[in-house]
Design an enzyme around this catalytic site. Structure first.
Site, PDB file in Angstrom:
ATOM      1  CE  LYS A  93      -4.244  -1.702   0.196  1.00 54.10           C
ATOM      2  NZ  LYS A  93      -5.155  -1.506  -0.954  1.00 54.10           N
ATOM      3  CD  GLU A 115     -10.339   4.592   0.229  1.00 49.96           C
ATOM      4  OE1 GLU A 115     -10.240   5.817  -0.025  1.00 49.96           O
ATOM      5  OE2 GLU A 115      -9.559   3.732  -0.231  1.00 49.96           O
ATOM      6  CB  SER A 380       0.115  -8.022  -1.269  1.00 52.36           C
ATOM      7  OG  SER A 380      -0.776  -8.817  -0.511  1.00 52.36           O
TER       8      SER A 380
END
Lengths: 394, 249
Positions: A93, A115, A380
């Site tokens: 991220k 968000e 990830s």
């Protein structure tokens, strides 16, 4: 960045028939401002320099490409993990938030809205806002705030304001609605979306910022095997940002098989699932024409997965297009299969994956490989945030 | 002639338009609400098609829409409720909803049902103008259904000119940059925007933040009238819908 043809976004933000910017006029000026600026900024020398420096020295890139010998033996092939779990904040991220915060800075924005579902994107956003000294407001479903207390604490410690979304079912979808409403009321803010979803240019912008993943895989595989192309790239898909990044530089390399893994929750037929491509149909969510889970009246339904990062009722328009064209194969993995795969990786390689990434690993069980195949699984994120779930379920 | 055009031709100013979600507060209240509003002298009604994720709306409309959905409301049921509506209701009627619901219903069927129920126009805030003109405009026009477009204080002059040309019936002038249910700011900047839009060749109604007689009068001073949604929904919820309309006129 190399230009893509068949799978590239067109000037109006479409991948095939998916994408676009289905937004109320209230958001038009905000989105247009970003659309007119994002490519200019991303392609500028200054951005590339700043972005690269932060990725190297702050995020900790390049992340390793680890050949996992025990797992390779188990599946009778050659398995490599792209180690996004080793980045600062523990997941891919941050690649996106670092890039978008630079874009926000160049656009002169001082207030950042985001968000978050599980809190990973919220933490990655709070992190870069702290780094750049920008005001940070994170919308999070009231229910998720309860479920993800450690990430809420991290965001607060980093100086972000966490605002509970109390509408709807109080999860990611509702947090996104609230963030968009904030943006409508505060057009001078920058809305930092966490995945390859939303109106154009978000899916393309986030894909480009995550494409560092496949850029590195190519370099690392060339060193390792002499060939930049693996036979398979496997990644999990919720909104689809880590998969978009892992696939990006292989989209036009048709000999590389792309495998996207959705969370089927309790099973695709159970009603408790997040396997959007498998059970969804065409519709419009958060400004994008894409595949989504909805009832027969066009009301968007609530997804379910044990993994908070995968329970989104839509999917990025790029992935809808990859599914429709057959460029990527979409598999789905249940909660149980993901938990088992996490255990296998922990015990055989000493790596505890995020529950999201465990879905990608679980897909290995459903596939058959040749012994000479080169298989890259995008790991990830790391599993620290999921320890409570792991302890409860394993 | 479309009833919307007729209204603006016959009554150029102080037009009161009321919004409420279909099936609210009770599932079968749609037509009784319309009757009440017509009897009270309301000029135009926007019936909301409830949606699970109404991006342009504030919490009051979202909660009302959810209540209506939970009670079993759907677009299909709405058209059933409106089947005979033109035997009693003569004021113009508009459906307002989000594109996903209409798309899922089927655009052709939607337009056919609008036409057969006597719906004069639609407001579909998240259907982009470009996509509308390329793919759907001809169909809308073939069924005599007006597509009413929104402008906001952030809409550029260039875009405003495009929207002015494309909208049918009137322009929905969003008062400020906020979702529905906020307060109406009064500033000279705001008034300049109102005047700019009002000077166009198409009638306009101001919406978002209009909640009582004073704000209705204020907005009507700059346009052909105004739209009230959130405040009316609160009145419906409190059982004071009739008194609320009286207080406006």
């Amino acid at each position: 960045m190399m230009s893509k043809n068949k799978y590239a976004v067109n000037g109006r933000g479409y991948y095939g028939r998916f994408g676009g910017a289905y937004i109320p006029e209230l958001l038009r000026a905000n989105v247009d401002e970003l659309r007119e600026n994002y490519l200019k900024i991303i392609n500028s020398e200054q951005f590339q320099k700043d972005y690269k420096r932060l990725l190297d020295n702050y995020v900790g890139r390049p992340t390793p490409l680890t050949k996992v010998e025990n797992l390779s033996k188990r599946y009778g092939t050659n398995i490599y993990l792209k180690r996004e779990d080793l980045t600062h904040t523990g997941a891919h991220k941050i690649n996106n938030t670092i890039g978008q915060i630079l874009i926000a800075k160049y656009m002169g924005k001082t207030r950042i809205i985001a968000e978050t579902g599980a809190g990973q994107h919220g933490v990655a956003t709070a992190t870069v806002c702290a780094l750049f000294g920008l005001e940070c407001i994170v919308y999070m479903g009231a229910l998720d705030i309860e479920r993800q207390a450690p990430n809420v604490a991290r965001m607060k410690m980093l100086g972000a304001k966490v605002v509970p979304a109390i509408s709807g079912n109080q999860t990611l979808k509702d947090a996104t609605n609230e963030a968009i409403r904030d943006w409508i009321a505060n057009p001078n803010s920058f809305y930092l979306i966490g995945s390859v979803v939303g109106p154009h240019p978000y899916p393309d912008m986030v894909t480009r910022l995550q494409s560092i993943i496949s850029e590195e895989i190519r370099e690392q595989l060339t060193k390792e095997t002499g060939n930049p192309n693996p036979d398979y790239v496997i990644a999990c898909v919720g909104g689809g940002s880590n998969a978009a990044g892992a696939f990006y530089h292989y989209l036009d390399e048709e000999d590389v098989k792309l495998v996207a893994v959705e969370a089927s929750g309790l099973g695709v037929g159970s009603g408790e699932t997040a396997a959007t491509i498998t059970i969804g149909d065409v519709g419009f969510i958060h400004g994008s024409k894409t595949m989504l889970m909805q009832d027969e009246d066009g009301q968007i339904t609530e997804p379910y997965s044990i993994s908070a990062g995968l329970d989104y009722p839509g999917v990025g328009p790029l992935h809808a297009h990859l599914a429709e064209t057959g460029r990527a194969q979409f598999l789905s993995v249940t909660d149980r299969e993901a938990l088992d795969a996490a255990m296998v990786l922990a015990r055989s390689e000493g790596i505890i994956p995020a529950l999201e990434s465990a879905h990608a690993l679980a897909a290995l069980e459903q596939m058959t490989f040749d012994k000479d195949d080169v298989v890259v699984v995008n790991l990830s994120g790391r599993g620290d945030k999921d320890m409570e779930t792991y302890m409860k379920n394993i | 002639m479309n009833r919307i055009d007729q209204l603006f031709q016959n009554k150029g100013k102080d037009i009161l338009s009321i919004y409420f979600p279909a099936g609210y507060p009770n599932l079968n209240d749609t037509v009784p609400n319309l009757q009440l509003l017509q009897d009270k002298g309301v000029d135009l009604v926007e019936i909301g098609i409830p949606f699970s994720d109404p991006l342009a709306d504030g919490p009051v409309i979202q909660i009302a829409a959810k209540q209506s959905l939970d009670q079993g409301m759907s677009l299909k049921l709405l058209f059933q409720q409106l089947k005979e509506v033109r035997s009693t209701i003569t004021i113009p009627l508009i459906l307002m909803g989000y594109w996903n619901v209409v798309f899922k219903y089927g655009v052709d069927t939607f337009l056919l049902d609008c036409q057969s129920c006597g719906i004069d126009g639609v407001i579909l805030p998240d259907l982009p103008l470009e996509e509308y003109e390329e793919e759907f405009k001809a169909k809308f026009e073939a069924h005599g259904v007006y597509n009413i477009l929104l402008v906001t204080p952030q809409t550029t002059n260039q875009r405003l000119a495009k929207i002015e040309k494309a909208t049918k019936g009137f322009l929905y002038m969003v008062s400020s940059s906020a979702t529905t249910g906020g307060a109406l700011e009064q500033s000279s900047e705001r008034e300049d925007y109102f005047k700019k839009v009002a000077s166009l060749d198409i009638p306009s109604l101001i919406g978002f933040g209009i909640h009582d007689k004073a704000s209705f009068r204020h907005a009507s001073g700059f346009s052909n009238g105004a739209i009230i949604g959130t405040a009316f929904i609160k009145a419906l919820a409190g059982g004071t819908a009739s008194e609320f309309i009286d207080s406006l006129l």
